[in-house]
Design an enzyme around this catalytic site. Structure first.
Site, PDB file in Angstrom:
ATOM      1  CB  CYS A  25      41.425  14.199  -6.674  1.00  0.00           C
ATOM      2  SG  CYS A  25      41.400  15.415  -7.969  1.00  0.00           S
ATOM      3  CG  HIS A  66      45.016  12.665  -9.492  1.00  0.00           C
ATOM      4  ND1 HIS A  66      43.615  12.609  -8.844  1.00  0.00           N
ATOM      5  CD2 HIS A  66      45.839  12.072  -9.018  1.00  0.00           C
ATOM      6  CE1 HIS A  66      43.988  11.980  -7.833  1.00  0.00           C
ATOM      7  NE2 HIS A  66      45.063  11.308  -7.895  1.00  0.00           N
ATOM      8  CD  GLN A 125      39.581  10.042  -6.115  1.00  0.00           C
ATOM      9  OE1 GLN A 125      40.738  10.609  -6.080  1.00  0.00           O
ATOM     10  NE2 GLN A 125      38.937  10.814  -7.293  1.00  0.00           N
TER      11      GLN A 125
END
Ligand SMILES: *[C@@H]1O[C@H](CO)[C@@H](O)[C@H](O)[C@H]1NC(C)=O
Ligand SMILES: *[C@@H]1O[C@H](CO)[C@@H](O)[C@H](O)[C@H]1NC(C)=O
Ligand SMILES: *[C@@H]1O[C@H](CO)[C@@H](O)[C@H](O)[C@H]1NC(C)=O
Ligand SMILES: *[C@@H]1O[C@H](CO)[C@@H](O)[C@H](O)[C@H]1NC(C)=O
Length: 324
Positions: free
Chosen positions: A132, A272, A126
Protein backbone atom coordinates in the site's frame (compact mmCIF):
# COMPACT_ATOMS: atom_id res chain seq x y z
CA UNK A 1 -46.74 -33.73 20.66
CA UNK A 2 -48.10 -33.06 17.25
CA UNK A 3 -47.78 -29.32 17.89
CA UNK A 4 -44.10 -29.77 18.69
CA UNK A 5 -43.56 -31.78 15.60
CA UNK A 6 -45.16 -29.14 13.37
CA UNK A 7 -43.12 -26.39 14.96
CA UNK A 8 -39.94 -28.39 14.65
CA UNK A 9 -40.71 -29.09 11.03
CA UNK A 10 -41.29 -25.40 10.35
CA UNK A 11 -37.99 -24.50 11.99
CA UNK A 12 -36.12 -27.05 9.92
CA UNK A 13 -37.70 -25.92 6.66
CA UNK A 14 -37.03 -22.27 7.41
CA UNK A 15 -33.41 -23.00 8.38
CA UNK A 16 -33.12 -24.98 5.18
CA UNK A 17 -34.69 -22.14 3.25
CA UNK A 18 -32.26 -19.63 4.80
CA UNK A 19 -29.26 -21.83 4.05
CA UNK A 20 -30.48 -22.08 0.47
CA UNK A 21 -30.74 -18.32 0.29
CA UNK A 22 -27.21 -17.92 1.69
CA UNK A 23 -25.92 -20.25 -0.95
CA UNK A 24 -27.83 -18.42 -3.64
CA UNK A 25 -26.22 -15.11 -2.58
CA UNK A 26 -22.82 -16.74 -2.35
CA UNK A 27 -23.07 -18.28 -5.83
CA UNK A 28 -24.09 -15.03 -7.46
CA UNK A 29 -21.27 -13.24 -5.62
CA UNK A 30 -18.84 -15.95 -6.83
CA UNK A 31 -19.98 -15.47 -10.41
CA UNK A 32 -19.65 -11.70 -10.14
CA UNK A 33 -16.09 -11.95 -8.79
CA UNK A 34 -14.96 -14.92 -10.88
CA UNK A 35 -14.28 -17.09 -7.86
CA UNK A 36 -13.77 -20.84 -7.92
CA UNK A 37 -13.00 -23.17 -5.01
CA UNK A 38 -12.32 -26.80 -4.29
CA UNK A 39 -15.32 -28.63 -2.77
CA UNK A 40 -13.82 -28.43 0.71
CA UNK A 41 -12.98 -24.77 0.47
CA UNK A 42 -16.40 -23.97 -0.98
CA UNK A 43 -18.21 -24.77 2.28
CA UNK A 44 -15.63 -22.97 4.38
CA UNK A 45 -15.85 -19.86 2.20
CA UNK A 46 -19.65 -20.05 2.15
CA UNK A 47 -19.59 -19.90 5.93
CA UNK A 48 -17.23 -16.91 6.06
CA UNK A 49 -19.22 -15.15 3.34
CA UNK A 50 -22.49 -15.73 5.20
CA UNK A 51 -21.04 -14.29 8.43
CA UNK A 52 -19.74 -11.27 6.55
CA UNK A 53 -23.06 -10.74 4.79
CA UNK A 54 -24.91 -10.89 8.12
CA UNK A 55 -22.61 -8.26 9.54
CA UNK A 56 -23.07 -6.06 6.47
CA UNK A 57 -26.88 -6.38 6.59
CA UNK A 58 -26.94 -5.65 10.31
CA UNK A 59 -24.76 -2.56 9.85
CA UNK A 60 -26.92 -1.27 7.02
CA UNK A 61 -30.08 -1.55 9.12
CA UNK A 62 -28.54 0.78 11.68
CA UNK A 63 -28.11 4.54 11.52
CA UNK A 64 -24.55 5.05 10.28
CA UNK A 65 -22.77 7.66 8.19
CA UNK A 66 -21.48 4.96 5.83
CA UNK A 67 -22.88 1.77 4.35
CA UNK A 68 -21.19 -1.59 3.98
CA UNK A 69 -21.48 -3.89 1.00
CA UNK A 70 -20.22 -7.09 -0.52
CA UNK A 71 -16.95 -6.73 -2.40
CA UNK A 72 -14.01 -8.84 -3.57
CA UNK A 73 -13.00 -9.47 0.07
CA UNK A 74 -16.35 -10.88 1.24
CA UNK A 75 -15.11 -14.47 1.48
CA UNK A 76 -12.21 -13.56 3.79
CA UNK A 77 -11.98 -13.30 7.56
CA UNK A 78 -10.38 -10.12 8.83
CA UNK A 79 -7.24 -11.94 9.93
CA UNK A 80 -6.79 -13.38 6.45
CA UNK A 81 -7.38 -9.93 5.02
CA UNK A 82 -4.89 -8.38 7.43
CA UNK A 83 -2.27 -10.95 6.55
CA UNK A 84 -2.69 -10.42 2.80
CA UNK A 85 -3.13 -6.65 2.48
CA UNK A 86 -2.13 -4.69 5.55
CA UNK A 87 1.17 -3.65 7.10
CA UNK A 88 2.01 -6.36 9.57
CA UNK A 89 4.29 -4.54 11.99
CA UNK A 90 4.27 -1.01 13.39
CA UNK A 91 6.09 1.42 11.12
CA UNK A 92 8.41 4.20 12.31
CA UNK A 93 5.79 6.78 11.59
CA UNK A 94 6.14 9.66 13.97
CA UNK A 95 7.22 12.97 12.58
CA UNK A 96 6.72 14.42 16.04
CA UNK A 97 8.10 17.62 14.56
CA UNK A 98 7.50 17.91 10.85
CA UNK A 99 9.05 20.40 8.47
CA UNK A 100 5.78 21.54 6.93
CA UNK A 101 4.15 24.55 8.50
CA UNK A 102 0.71 25.22 7.10
CA UNK A 103 -1.53 28.14 7.90
CA UNK A 104 -4.79 27.81 9.80
CA UNK A 105 -6.63 29.25 6.86
CA UNK A 106 -9.17 30.29 5.93
CA UNK A 107 -9.28 27.38 3.50
CA UNK A 108 -11.84 26.58 0.83
CA UNK A 109 -14.81 24.49 2.08
CA UNK A 110 -13.97 21.75 -0.37
CA UNK A 111 -11.20 20.63 -2.72
CA UNK A 112 -11.14 17.73 -5.14
CA UNK A 113 -7.93 17.34 -7.14
CA UNK A 114 -9.70 14.86 -9.46
CA UNK A 115 -11.84 17.75 -10.68
CA UNK A 116 -9.23 20.49 -10.85
CA UNK A 117 -7.52 19.04 -13.91
CA UNK A 118 -5.79 15.89 -15.09
CA UNK A 119 -3.87 15.39 -11.85
CA UNK A 120 -4.86 11.98 -10.49
CA UNK A 121 -4.19 8.63 -12.17
CA UNK A 122 -6.87 5.88 -12.23
CA UNK A 123 -7.20 3.72 -9.10
CA UNK A 124 -4.71 0.84 -9.04
CA UNK A 125 -4.77 -2.58 -7.36
CA UNK A 126 -1.98 -3.71 -5.01
CA UNK A 127 -3.08 -7.38 -5.12
CA UNK A 128 -1.93 -9.71 -2.36
CA UNK A 129 1.18 -7.75 -1.34
CA UNK A 130 1.55 -5.37 1.62
CA UNK A 131 2.69 -2.62 -0.74
CA UNK A 132 0.00 0.00 0.00
CA UNK A 133 2.81 2.41 0.91
CA UNK A 134 4.19 2.27 -2.67
CA UNK A 135 0.76 3.15 -4.14
CA UNK A 136 0.33 6.02 -1.72
CA UNK A 137 3.81 7.21 -2.76
CA UNK A 138 3.33 6.93 -6.53
CA UNK A 139 -0.17 8.41 -6.30
CA UNK A 140 1.20 11.45 -4.51
CA UNK A 141 4.27 11.91 -6.68
CA UNK A 142 2.18 11.44 -9.87
CA UNK A 143 -0.11 14.26 -8.76
CA UNK A 144 2.62 16.59 -7.51
CA UNK A 145 4.55 16.08 -10.78
CA UNK A 146 1.42 16.60 -12.91
CA UNK A 147 0.59 19.83 -11.06
CA UNK A 148 4.17 21.07 -11.68
CA UNK A 149 4.60 19.93 -15.29
CA UNK A 150 1.10 19.45 -16.71
CA UNK A 151 1.92 15.82 -17.54
CA UNK A 152 0.26 12.96 -15.67
CA UNK A 153 2.35 9.78 -15.90
CA UNK A 154 1.71 6.58 -13.89
CA UNK A 155 4.82 5.74 -11.84
CA UNK A 156 6.41 2.49 -10.69
CA UNK A 157 5.39 0.86 -7.41
CA UNK A 158 7.57 -2.14 -8.20
CA UNK A 159 10.76 -0.08 -8.14
CA UNK A 160 9.88 0.93 -4.57
CA UNK A 161 9.02 -2.67 -3.62
CA UNK A 162 12.32 -3.95 -5.04
CA UNK A 163 14.78 -1.14 -4.34
CA UNK A 164 13.82 1.09 -1.37
CA UNK A 165 15.04 -1.16 1.50
CA UNK A 166 17.80 1.19 2.63
CA UNK A 167 15.15 3.62 3.86
CA UNK A 168 13.41 1.21 6.27
CA UNK A 169 11.05 -0.11 3.62
CA UNK A 170 10.40 -3.81 3.29
CA UNK A 171 8.71 -4.49 -0.04
CA UNK A 172 5.54 -6.55 0.34
CA UNK A 173 6.08 -6.49 4.11
CA UNK A 174 5.52 -2.77 4.45
CA UNK A 175 7.06 0.66 4.40
CA UNK A 176 6.07 4.31 4.59
CA UNK A 177 5.47 6.98 1.93
CA UNK A 178 7.78 9.47 3.72
CA UNK A 179 10.59 6.89 3.62
CA UNK A 180 9.82 6.11 -0.02
CA UNK A 181 10.03 9.81 -0.92
CA UNK A 182 13.41 9.88 0.83
CA UNK A 183 14.51 6.91 -1.28
CA UNK A 184 13.43 8.62 -4.50
CA UNK A 185 15.19 11.83 -3.48
CA UNK A 186 18.54 10.19 -2.62
CA UNK A 187 18.29 7.61 -5.38
CA UNK A 188 17.64 10.38 -7.90
CA UNK A 189 14.51 9.15 -9.58
CA UNK A 190 11.59 6.83 -10.12
CA UNK A 191 10.75 5.01 -13.35
CA UNK A 192 7.33 4.82 -14.97
CA UNK A 193 4.77 2.09 -14.37
CA UNK A 194 5.20 1.04 -17.98
CA UNK A 195 9.00 0.71 -17.78
CA UNK A 196 9.05 -1.00 -14.38
CA UNK A 197 5.68 -2.81 -14.15
CA UNK A 198 3.97 -4.11 -11.04
CA UNK A 199 4.14 -7.80 -10.14
CA UNK A 200 2.68 -7.80 -6.59
CA UNK A 201 5.76 -9.77 -5.42
CA UNK A 202 9.14 -8.95 -3.94
CA UNK A 203 11.78 -8.92 -6.64
CA UNK A 204 15.34 -7.96 -7.47
CA UNK A 205 16.01 -4.26 -8.04
CA UNK A 206 16.41 -3.50 -11.74
CA UNK A 207 16.26 0.30 -11.55
CA UNK A 208 17.87 2.05 -14.51
CA UNK A 209 18.80 5.64 -13.60
CA UNK A 210 18.79 6.67 -17.25
CA UNK A 211 15.08 5.81 -17.37
CA UNK A 212 14.05 7.85 -14.33
CA UNK A 213 10.85 9.78 -15.08
CA UNK A 214 10.04 11.53 -11.80
CA UNK A 215 12.19 13.17 -9.16
CA UNK A 216 11.94 14.49 -5.60
CA UNK A 217 13.79 17.59 -4.39
CA UNK A 218 12.53 17.60 -0.83
CA UNK A 219 10.23 15.67 1.50
CA UNK A 220 7.59 17.46 3.53
CA UNK A 221 6.57 15.65 6.72
CA UNK A 222 3.47 17.02 8.37
CA UNK A 223 3.77 17.09 12.17
CA UNK A 224 2.01 14.11 13.78
CA UNK A 225 -1.68 14.85 14.50
CA UNK A 226 -1.62 18.23 12.76
CA UNK A 227 -4.73 17.51 10.70
CA UNK A 228 -5.12 21.21 9.95
CA UNK A 229 -1.66 21.07 8.38
CA UNK A 230 -2.95 18.33 6.11
CA UNK A 231 -5.95 20.46 5.14
CA UNK A 232 -3.62 23.36 4.38
CA UNK A 233 -1.32 21.16 2.27
CA UNK A 234 -4.21 19.70 0.25
CA UNK A 235 -5.87 23.10 -0.15
CA UNK A 236 -2.75 25.02 -1.16
CA UNK A 237 -0.39 22.46 -2.69
CA UNK A 238 -1.42 18.95 -3.75
CA UNK A 239 -2.79 15.57 -2.61
CA UNK A 240 -1.10 14.19 0.52
CA UNK A 241 -0.02 10.67 1.51
CA UNK A 242 -1.38 9.44 4.82
CA UNK A 243 -1.56 6.26 6.86
CA UNK A 244 -4.28 5.05 9.22
CA UNK A 245 -5.50 1.96 11.04
CA UNK A 246 -7.76 -0.39 9.07
CA UNK A 247 -10.03 -2.52 11.28
CA UNK A 248 -12.52 -5.20 10.26
CA UNK A 249 -15.42 -2.84 9.51
CA UNK A 250 -13.38 -0.96 6.90
CA UNK A 251 -12.93 -4.12 4.83
CA UNK A 252 -16.68 -4.02 4.05
CA UNK A 253 -16.88 -0.26 3.37
CA UNK A 254 -19.18 0.58 0.48
CA UNK A 255 -19.97 4.31 0.53
CA UNK A 256 -20.49 7.33 2.75
CA UNK A 257 -18.31 8.91 5.43
CA UNK A 258 -16.38 6.22 7.30
CA UNK A 259 -16.09 6.50 11.07
CA UNK A 260 -15.17 3.80 13.53
CA UNK A 261 -14.96 3.21 17.25
CA UNK A 262 -12.86 0.06 16.71
CA UNK A 263 -9.69 1.78 15.54
CA UNK A 264 -6.99 3.62 17.50
CA UNK A 265 -5.67 7.10 16.90
CA UNK A 266 -1.98 6.51 17.59
CA UNK A 267 1.06 6.26 15.31
CA UNK A 268 1.95 2.71 16.36
CA UNK A 269 -1.30 1.21 15.08
CA UNK A 270 -1.41 2.51 11.50
CA UNK A 271 -1.40 -0.37 9.01
CA UNK A 272 -2.47 1.08 5.67
CA UNK A 273 -1.20 3.97 3.53
CA UNK A 274 -3.41 5.85 1.05
CA UNK A 275 -3.73 9.26 -0.65
CA UNK A 276 -5.95 12.20 0.33
CA UNK A 277 -7.00 13.85 -2.96
CA UNK A 278 -9.42 16.31 -1.41
CA UNK A 279 -11.89 17.09 1.33
CA UNK A 280 -15.42 18.37 1.81
CA UNK A 281 -18.44 18.32 4.07
CA UNK A 282 -21.75 16.45 3.89
CA UNK A 283 -24.74 17.23 6.13
CA UNK A 284 -22.41 18.92 8.60
CA UNK A 285 -19.91 16.03 8.60
CA UNK A 286 -16.44 17.01 7.36
CA UNK A 287 -14.59 14.32 5.42
CA UNK A 288 -11.48 13.49 3.45
CA UNK A 289 -11.69 12.10 -0.11
CA UNK A 290 -9.18 9.26 -0.22
CA UNK A 291 -7.75 7.18 -3.05
CA UNK A 292 -7.23 3.55 -2.10
CA UNK A 293 -5.24 0.80 -3.89
CA UNK A 294 -7.73 -2.08 -3.82
CA UNK A 295 -8.91 -1.66 -7.41
CA UNK A 296 -11.70 0.50 -8.89
CA UNK A 297 -14.48 -1.88 -7.80
CA UNK A 298 -13.87 -1.47 -4.08
CA UNK A 299 -15.70 1.33 -2.20
CA UNK A 300 -16.76 4.38 -4.19
CA UNK A 301 -15.03 3.58 -7.49
CA UNK A 302 -11.88 2.74 -5.55
CA UNK A 303 -12.16 5.77 -3.23
CA UNK A 304 -13.56 6.28 0.26
CA UNK A 305 -14.60 9.17 2.46
CA UNK A 306 -13.41 9.28 6.08
CA UNK A 307 -14.34 11.66 8.89
CA UNK A 308 -12.09 14.73 8.98
CA UNK A 309 -11.01 16.76 12.01
CA UNK A 310 -10.81 14.05 14.70
CA UNK A 311 -7.64 12.22 13.67
CA UNK A 312 -9.96 9.31 12.81
CA UNK A 313 -8.07 6.00 13.04
CA UNK A 314 -4.78 7.90 13.34
CA UNK A 315 -5.04 9.36 9.83
CA UNK A 316 -3.07 12.45 10.87
CA UNK A 317 -0.29 10.41 12.49
CA UNK A 318 2.14 10.35 9.59
CA UNK A 319 1.28 12.29 6.48
CA UNK A 320 3.76 13.60 3.97
CA UNK A 321 4.28 14.73 0.39
CA UNK A 322 7.20 15.37 -1.93
CA UNK A 323 8.42 18.63 -3.45
CA UNK A 324 9.50 18.26 -7.08
C1 LIG B 1 -29.15 9.12 12.87
O1 LIG B 1 -27.91 9.65 13.33
C2 LIG B 1 -27.80 11.03 13.16
C3 LIG B 1 -26.38 11.45 13.50
O2 LIG B 1 -25.92 10.80 14.64
C4 LIG B 1 -28.85 11.73 14.01
O3 LIG B 1 -28.76 13.12 13.84
C5 LIG B 1 -30.24 11.25 13.58
O4 LIG B 1 -31.21 11.81 14.40
C6 LIG B 1 -30.31 9.72 13.62
N1 LIG B 1 -31.57 9.28 13.04
C7 LIG B 1 -32.32 8.34 13.58
C8 LIG B 1 -33.55 7.95 12.83
O5 LIG B 1 -32.00 7.79 14.63
C1 LIG C 1 12.37 1.48 12.59
O1 LIG C 1 13.64 2.10 12.68
C2 LIG C 1 14.66 1.28 13.22
C3 LIG C 1 15.92 2.12 13.37
O2 LIG C 1 16.19 2.85 12.22
C4 LIG C 1 14.87 0.07 12.32
O3 LIG C 1 15.84 -0.79 12.85
C5 LIG C 1 13.55 -0.70 12.19
O4 LIG C 1 13.69 -1.77 11.28
C6 LIG C 1 12.45 0.24 11.70
N1 LIG C 1 11.17 -0.45 11.67
C7 LIG C 1 10.50 -0.67 10.54
C8 LIG C 1 9.21 -1.41 10.67
O5 LIG C 1 10.87 -0.29 9.44
C1 LIG D 1 10.68 12.92 6.99
O1 LIG D 1 10.38 11.58 7.37
C2 LIG D 1 11.38 10.65 6.96
C3 LIG D 1 10.95 9.24 7.27
O2 LIG D 1 9.74 9.12 7.94
C4 LIG D 1 12.68 10.97 7.64
O3 LIG D 1 13.68 10.05 7.23
C5 LIG D 1 13.11 12.37 7.25
O4 LIG D 1 14.28 12.73 7.95
C6 LIG D 1 12.02 13.38 7.56
N1 LIG D 1 12.39 14.64 6.99
C7 LIG D 1 12.48 15.76 7.68
C8 LIG D 1 12.92 16.96 6.96
O5 LIG D 1 12.17 15.78 8.86
C1 LIG E 1 -6.97 9.91 20.83
O1 LIG E 1 -8.24 9.62 21.40
C2 LIG E 1 -8.32 9.97 22.77
C3 LIG E 1 -9.64 9.45 23.31
O2 LIG E 1 -10.72 9.84 22.50
C4 LIG E 1 -8.18 11.49 22.90
O3 LIG E 1 -8.28 11.88 24.25
C5 LIG E 1 -6.83 11.90 22.33
O4 LIG E 1 -6.70 13.31 22.35
C6 LIG E 1 -6.66 11.38 20.90
N1 LIG E 1 -5.28 11.62 20.50
C7 LIG E 1 -4.95 12.07 19.30
C8 LIG E 1 -3.50 12.24 19.06
O5 LIG E 1 -5.76 12.35 18.41
Amino acid sequence: MRFCFVLGFAAVTSAFYLAEQDEFHFKSWMAQHNKAYSMKEYYQRLQVFTENKKRIDRHNQGNHSFTMGLNQFSDMTFSEFQEAFLLSEPQNCSATKGNYFGSNGPHPDSIDWRKKGNYVTPVKDQGGCGSCWTFSTTGCLESVTAIATGKLVPLSEQQLVDCAQDFNNHGCNGGLPSQAFEYIMYNKGLMTEQDYPYTAMDGICVYKPTMAAAFVKNVMNITAYDEMGMVDAVATHNPVSLAFEVTSDFMHYSQGVYTSTNCHNTTDKVNHAVLAVGYGEENGTPYWIVKNSWGPKWGMDGYFLIHRGKNMCGLAACSSFPVV
